[in-house]
Scaffold this motif. Structure first.
Motif, PDB file in Angstrom:
ATOM      1  N   SER A 299      11.695   3.731  -1.123  1.00  0.00           N
ATOM      2  CA  SER A 299      11.719   2.112  -1.025  1.00  0.00           C
ATOM      3  C   SER A 299      12.735   1.929   0.240  1.00  0.00           C
ATOM      4  O   SER A 299      12.214   1.044   1.319  1.00  0.00           O
ATOM      5  N   ILE A 300      13.604   2.564   0.547  1.00  0.00           N
ATOM      6  CA  ILE A 300      14.508   2.435   1.716  1.00  0.00           C
ATOM      7  C   ILE A 300      13.505   2.978   2.964  1.00  0.00           C
ATOM      8  O   ILE A 300      13.620   2.200   3.973  1.00  0.00           O
ATOM      9  N   SER A 301      12.708   3.887   2.924  1.00  0.00           N
ATOM     10  CA  SER A 301      11.991   4.541   3.948  1.00  0.00           C
ATOM     11  C   SER A 301      10.840   3.285   4.239  1.00  0.00           C
ATOM     12  O   SER A 301      10.855   3.187   5.310  1.00  0.00           O
ATOM     13  N   PHE A 302      10.273   2.711   3.134  1.00  0.00           N
ATOM     14  CA  PHE A 302       9.303   1.524   3.189  1.00  0.00           C
ATOM     15  C   PHE A 302      10.148   0.297   4.245  1.00  0.00           C
ATOM     16  O   PHE A 302       9.550   0.047   5.218  1.00  0.00           O
ATOM     17  N   TRP A 303      11.287  -0.110   3.976  1.00  0.00           N
ATOM     18  CA  TRP A 303      12.136  -0.953   4.765  1.00  0.00           C
ATOM     19  C   TRP A 303      12.353  -0.542   5.894  1.00  0.00           C
ATOM     20  O   TRP A 303      11.946  -1.366   6.971  1.00  0.00           O
TER      21      TRP A 303
ATOM     22  N   THR B 115       0.880  -1.051  -0.075  1.00  0.00           N
ATOM     23  CA  THR B 115       0.125   0.214   0.042  1.00  0.00           C
ATOM     24  C   THR B 115       0.877   1.142   0.099  1.00  0.00           C
ATOM     25  O   THR B 115       1.910   1.106   0.232  1.00  0.00           O
ATOM     26  N   THR B 116       0.438   2.450  -0.321  1.00  0.00           N
ATOM     27  CA  THR B 116       1.127   3.718  -0.442  1.00  0.00           C
ATOM     28  C   THR B 116       1.367   4.120   0.886  1.00  0.00           C
ATOM     29  O   THR B 116       2.091   4.922   1.285  1.00  0.00           O
ATOM     30  N   CYS B 117       0.699   3.479   1.890  1.00  0.00           N
ATOM     31  CA  CYS B 117       0.770   3.990   3.105  1.00  0.00           C
ATOM     32  C   CYS B 117       2.005   3.155   4.175  1.00  0.00           C
ATOM     33  O   CYS B 117       1.953   2.916   5.202  1.00  0.00           O
ATOM     34  N   SER B 118       2.470   2.332   3.166  1.00  0.00           N
ATOM     35  CA  SER B 118       3.942   1.543   3.732  1.00  0.00           C
ATOM     36  C   SER B 118       3.543   0.339   4.419  1.00  0.00           C
ATOM     37  O   SER B 118       4.170  -0.097   5.152  1.00  0.00           O
ATOM     38  N   HIS B 119       2.209  -0.432   4.141  1.00  0.00           N
ATOM     39  CA  HIS B 119       2.263  -1.636   4.668  1.00  0.00           C
ATOM     40  C   HIS B 119       2.187  -2.724   3.690  1.00  0.00           C
ATOM     41  O   HIS B 119       2.091  -2.288   2.319  1.00  0.00           O
TER      42      HIS B 119
ATOM     43  N   ILE C 176      14.600   8.200 -10.207  1.00  0.00           N
ATOM     44  CA  ILE C 176      15.091   6.898  -9.659  1.00  0.00           C
ATOM     45  C   ILE C 176      15.503   6.990  -8.278  1.00  0.00           C
ATOM     46  O   ILE C 176      15.440   6.191  -7.331  1.00  0.00           O
ATOM     47  N   LEU C 177      16.431   8.137  -7.773  1.00  0.00           N
ATOM     48  CA  LEU C 177      16.836   8.184  -6.481  1.00  0.00           C
ATOM     49  C   LEU C 177      15.593   8.530  -5.656  1.00  0.00           C
ATOM     50  O   LEU C 177      15.402   7.958  -4.513  1.00  0.00           O
ATOM     51  N   GLU C 178      14.532   9.171  -5.912  1.00  0.00           N
ATOM     52  CA  GLU C 178      13.312   9.457  -4.982  1.00  0.00           C
ATOM     53  C   GLU C 178      12.593   7.999  -4.979  1.00  0.00           C
ATOM     54  O   GLU C 178      12.186   7.881  -3.746  1.00  0.00           O
TER      55      GLU C 178
END
Length: 145
Positions: free
Chosen positions: A88-92, A23-27, A81-83
């Motif tokens: 992705s890193i924030s999600f992890w 999800t876009t809310c990082s779940h 790409i960096l964004e």
């Protein structure tokens, strides 16, 4: 060190290996839970965020092919790409934080149960020792008689 993603549904917590729903809310959820949860409503079951846009809930492959990896970002600007990488890193980071919080709650729960069991054990031992002492006194009295 590869970390393992787990379904964010607390009643499931299944390890996610091949496919997942993000999800876009990082779940992230296993496909089975997602089918059940998102058919009922377009709310994130973990945080209750409204997921009304088409890309708010997507199925993703956790084991993408090399061809997919090569083509998915082709043509995008380096800043885009960096964004994407940053998100992705924030999600992890969020998933690791959530897993850590979950494990801490499990540990607290287990410590509470251990403390309760220890109190029960102490009571049983105390009662058993009292009973042994009482029986020993009765035995001594019978031997004297």
């Amino acid at each position: 060190m590869d970390l393992e993603l787990k379904c964010n549904r607390l009643t499931c917590r299944k390890s996610l290996i091949d496919k997942a729903v993000v999800t876009t809310c990082s779940h992230i959820f296993c496909p089975e839970c997602a089918n059940e949860l998102f058919n009922a409503a377009r709310l994130c079951p973990a945080c209750e965020t409204s997921l009304t846009e088409p890309d708010d809930v997507v199925i993703c492959s956790l084991q993408p092919t090399n061809d997919y990896k090569t083509s998915v970002l082709s043509g995008l600007s380096p800043s885009t790409i960096l964004e994407i990488c940053s998100r992705s890193i924030s999600f992890w980071q969020y998933q690791i934080h959530q897993e850590n919080s979950f494990q801490q709650a499990v540990i607290r729960n287990l410590n509470d149960k251990t403390a309760q069991l220890q109190k029960q054990l102490d009571n049983v031992v105390r009662e058993a020792n009292s009973e042994i002492s009482l029986l020993s006194k009765k035995k001594d009295e019978l031997e004297r008689d």
